[in-house]
Design a protein around this motif. Sequence first.
Motif, short mmCIF file in Angstrom:
data_model
loop_
_atom_site.label_atom_id
_atom_site.label_comp_id
_atom_site.label_asym_id
_atom_site.label_seq_id
_atom_site.Cartn_x
_atom_site.Cartn_y
_atom_site.Cartn_z
N TYR A 55 -6.45 -2.42 -6.38
CA TYR A 55 -6.31 -1.72 -5.11
C TYR A 55 -7.36 -0.63 -4.93
O TYR A 55 -7.94 -0.14 -5.90
CB TYR A 55 -4.94 -1.01 -5.05
CG TYR A 55 -3.75 -1.93 -5.16
CD1 TYR A 55 -3.22 -2.55 -4.05
CD2 TYR A 55 -3.15 -2.16 -6.40
CE1 TYR A 55 -2.12 -3.39 -4.15
CE2 TYR A 55 -2.05 -3.01 -6.51
CZ TYR A 55 -1.54 -3.61 -5.38
OH TYR A 55 -0.46 -4.44 -5.49
N THR A 60 -2.53 0.37 -1.66
CA THR A 60 -2.01 -0.72 -0.84
C THR A 60 -3.08 -1.75 -0.47
O THR A 60 -2.76 -2.92 -0.32
CB THR A 60 -1.35 -0.19 0.46
OG1 THR A 60 -2.30 0.56 1.20
CG2 THR A 60 -0.14 0.66 0.15
N THR A 61 -4.31 -1.32 -0.31
CA THR A 61 -5.39 -2.23 0.08
C THR A 61 -5.91 -2.97 -1.14
O THR A 61 -6.47 -2.37 -2.05
CB THR A 61 -6.55 -1.46 0.75
OG1 THR A 61 -6.03 -0.69 1.83
CG2 THR A 61 -7.62 -2.41 1.24
#
Length: 70
Positions: A55, A60-61
């Motif tokens: 990430y 979250t990405t």
Amino acid sequence: MSVHSAGYSLISPDLILVQSGSVLGYVKSSDLNDGVDSLAEAISSTPTSKTIPIYLEDGTTVIGEFYVGG
């Protein structure tokens, strides 16, 4: 600004700085531990291989994958 020390992120205690090839990002410590709560459990468990997401600092990405081998 983020601060890094010995491969660990101080952004969040759950994120650990890793590099896989040219991808530099973070894995979640919960993704690494497989629910093992003690050293004795880790030693007695059957090693497995898996790929976990890498990430950005936001946690979250997803920007890549990190191979954990057994």
